[in-house]
Design a protein around this motif. Structure first.
Motif, PDB file in Angstrom:
ATOM      1  N   TYR A 204     -75.630  46.544  -3.085  1.00  0.00           N
ATOM      2  CA  TYR A 204     -73.865  46.693  -3.630  1.00  0.00           C
ATOM      3  C   TYR A 204     -74.051  44.986  -3.780  1.00  0.00           C
ATOM      4  CZ  TYR A 204     -72.635  51.383  -3.094  1.00  0.00           C
ATOM      5  OH  TYR A 204     -73.115  52.465  -2.982  1.00  0.00           O
ATOM      6  N   THR A 205     -73.851  43.788  -4.585  1.00  0.00           N
ATOM      7  CA  THR A 205     -73.342  42.570  -4.112  1.00  0.00           C
ATOM      8  C   THR A 205     -72.216  42.367  -4.578  1.00  0.00           C
ATOM      9  OG1 THR A 205     -73.713  42.989  -6.423  1.00  0.00           O
ATOM     10  CG2 THR A 205     -75.142  42.216  -5.331  1.00  0.00           C
ATOM     11  N   PHE A 206     -71.047  41.213  -3.478  1.00  0.00           N
ATOM     12  CA  PHE A 206     -69.845  41.149  -3.673  1.00  0.00           C
ATOM     13  C   PHE A 206     -70.203  39.547  -3.548  1.00  0.00           C
ATOM     14  CE2 PHE A 206     -71.261  42.154   0.542  1.00  0.00           C
ATOM     15  CZ  PHE A 206     -71.096  41.247   1.032  1.00  0.00           C
ATOM     16  N   ASP A 207     -68.789  39.464  -3.936  1.00  0.00           N
ATOM     17  CA  ASP A 207     -68.187  37.823  -3.900  1.00  0.00           C
ATOM     18  C   ASP A 207     -68.872  36.917  -2.220  1.00  0.00           C
ATOM     19  OD1 ASP A 207     -67.685  36.466  -6.409  1.00  0.00           O
ATOM     20  OD2 ASP A 207     -65.652  36.820  -6.132  1.00  0.00           O
TER      21      ASP A 207
ATOM     22  N   LYS B 202     -71.382  36.798  -1.312  1.00  0.00           N
ATOM     23  CA  LYS B 202     -72.379  37.985   0.125  1.00  0.00           C
ATOM     24  C   LYS B 202     -74.201  37.206  -0.128  1.00  0.00           C
ATOM     25  CE  LYS B 202     -75.533  41.446  -0.662  1.00  0.00           C
ATOM     26  NZ  LYS B 202     -76.919  41.484  -0.721  1.00  0.00           N
TER      27      LYS B 202
ATOM     28  N   LEU C 200     -69.935  50.755   2.271  1.00  0.00           N
ATOM     29  CA  LEU C 200     -69.566  50.250   1.204  1.00  0.00           C
ATOM     30  C   LEU C 200     -68.317  51.657   1.588  1.00  0.00           C
ATOM     31  CD1 LEU C 200     -67.882  48.684  -0.628  1.00  0.00           C
ATOM     32  CD2 LEU C 200     -69.563  49.923  -2.554  1.00  0.00           C
TER      33      LEU C 200
ATOM     34  N   THR D 247     -60.708  48.511  -0.497  1.00  0.00           N
ATOM     35  CA  THR D 247     -62.923  48.338   0.464  1.00  0.00           C
ATOM     36  C   THR D 247     -62.600  48.651   1.335  1.00  0.00           C
ATOM     37  OG1 THR D 247     -63.484  46.854  -1.271  1.00  0.00           O
ATOM     38  CG2 THR D 247     -63.888  49.324  -1.609  1.00  0.00           C
TER      39      THR D 247
ATOM     40  N   ILE E 287     -66.242  46.519   3.655  1.00  0.00           N
ATOM     41  CA  ILE E 287     -67.762  46.778   3.854  1.00  0.00           C
ATOM     42  C   ILE E 287     -68.160  46.482   4.563  1.00  0.00           C
ATOM     43  CG2 ILE E 287     -69.848  45.161   2.463  1.00  0.00           C
ATOM     44  CD1 ILE E 287     -67.533  44.530   0.258  1.00  0.00           C
TER      45      ILE E 287
ATOM     46  N   SER F 203     -61.232  44.574   1.716  1.00  0.00           N
ATOM     47  CA  SER F 203     -60.513  44.253   0.645  1.00  0.00           C
ATOM     48  C   SER F 203     -59.139  45.492   0.060  1.00  0.00           C
ATOM     49  CB  SER F 203     -61.375  44.155  -0.199  1.00  0.00           C
ATOM     50  OG  SER F 203     -61.683  43.931  -1.539  1.00  0.00           O
TER      51      SER F 203
ATOM     52  N   ILE G 193     -67.416  46.645  -6.995  1.00  0.00           N
ATOM     53  CA  ILE G 193     -68.247  46.845  -6.355  1.00  0.00           C
ATOM     54  C   ILE G 193     -69.419  47.861  -5.876  1.00  0.00           C
ATOM     55  CG2 ILE G 193     -69.767  46.530  -3.919  1.00  0.00           C
ATOM     56  CD1 ILE G 193     -66.733  44.664  -3.012  1.00  0.00           C
TER      57      ILE G 193
END
Lengths: 193, 85
Positions: free
Chosen positions: A13-16, A18, A27, A93, A95, A104, B39
């Motif tokens: 999982y990648t996100f803004d 990271k 997640l 979500t 994380i 979020s 995500i």
């Protein structure tokens, strides 16, 4: 060509924002049962016009074409409503990484709230399971108390809250043992590359 | 303004075009949010399903619109007690 479809494949999982040394532990979405009531209501709304038509349509001669046309417009609105609900569900979500926790929440298309908590600031974690259904299906709220007077961090209606609590505590202990005096050791390693 | 222009202006068609525009803007918002903020692969798969479903339903509506006789005369035959045309 294969890269064009890579967004649909399972990945880390990648996100803004990271960080390269950060690993996602969890997640979390709300439990599926939270969606169940809304989906059930939508399923009833989907079949209701057809049921009405089958019961009453035979009394009205020549309605067929107009009915199906109006029903198809109704389906368009129904389809958008379904995916609006799913979008809000999927964008709400939490994380948990080995360095921080990110909350979020999406409240409509243009109302998004993102909050972040460094894992070292966790004081205590409590789990609240407050209904018979939540007990049977094993979902509930998880509340993280931070130092000071800041408001609690709340994971709402997540599945297996006790298991998540244990994993957050484990990640917290690991972080504290690796980061003496709360100094980020990984920043230096990655800065040197 | 020319009275003929107002009489001949296709208000129904413009309204339909506006509705289509609103429909696809709404579809864009959903797809954009799922891809931009989602995500993992799950939101992207949902956005693909949504897009394909929206396109198919849109074609279905267009097809049924062509077949449906929406003139007032036709509707008055179906509901003679309600509409006297």
């Amino acid at each position: 060509m294969a890269d064009s479809f890579s967004i649909f494949k399972s990945s880390k999982y990648t996100f803004d924002g990271k960080k390269p040394y950060e690993n996602v532990i969890h997640l979390l979405y709300r439990h599926w049962f939270v969606l169940f009531g809304k989906i059930l209501a939508l399923a009833i709304l989907l079949v209701m016009p057809v049921a009405l038509y089958l019961n009453l349509g035979s009394y009205v001669y020549g309605l067929t074409n107009i009915f199906w046309f109006l029903y198809s417009i109704y389906l368009l609105i129904w389809w958008h409503s379904l995916f609006y609900i799913l979008t809000m569900y999927l964008l709400d979500t939490w994380i948990v990484t080995d360095h921080r926790i990110i909350d979020s929440e999406q409240h409509g298309f243009f109302h998004r709230m993102v909050a972040e908590l460094n894992i070292s600031r966790i004081q205590d974690i409590s789990v609240i399971v407050s209904s018979p259904i939540a007990t049977f299906l094993d979902y509930g709220n998880l509340e993280i108390q931070t130092a000071g007077t800041e408001p609690k961090f709340v994971f709402k209606q997540i599945p297996h809250p006790n298991k998540v609590k244990d994993e957050i505590m484990r990640a917290h202990n690991e972080y504290m043992s690796q980061h003496r005096d709360n100094i980020e050791i990984h920043e230096k390693q990655f800065a040197g590359i | 303004m020319d009275a003929n222009f107002i009489q001949n202006f296709p208000f129904g068609l413009v309204l339909l075009a506006l509705l289509v525009l609103v429909y696809w803007i709404q579809a864009f918002f959903i797809i954009y949010h799922l891809i931009r903020f989602g995500i993992g692969p799950k939101p992207k798969i949902f956005s693909l399903i949504f897009f394909v479903g929206s396109a198919l339903l849109f074609m279905l509506v267009a097809g049924l619109y062509v077949n449906a006789d929406l003139s007032l005369g036709s509707i008055s035959k179906i509901f003679p007690d309600l509409i006297n045309y």
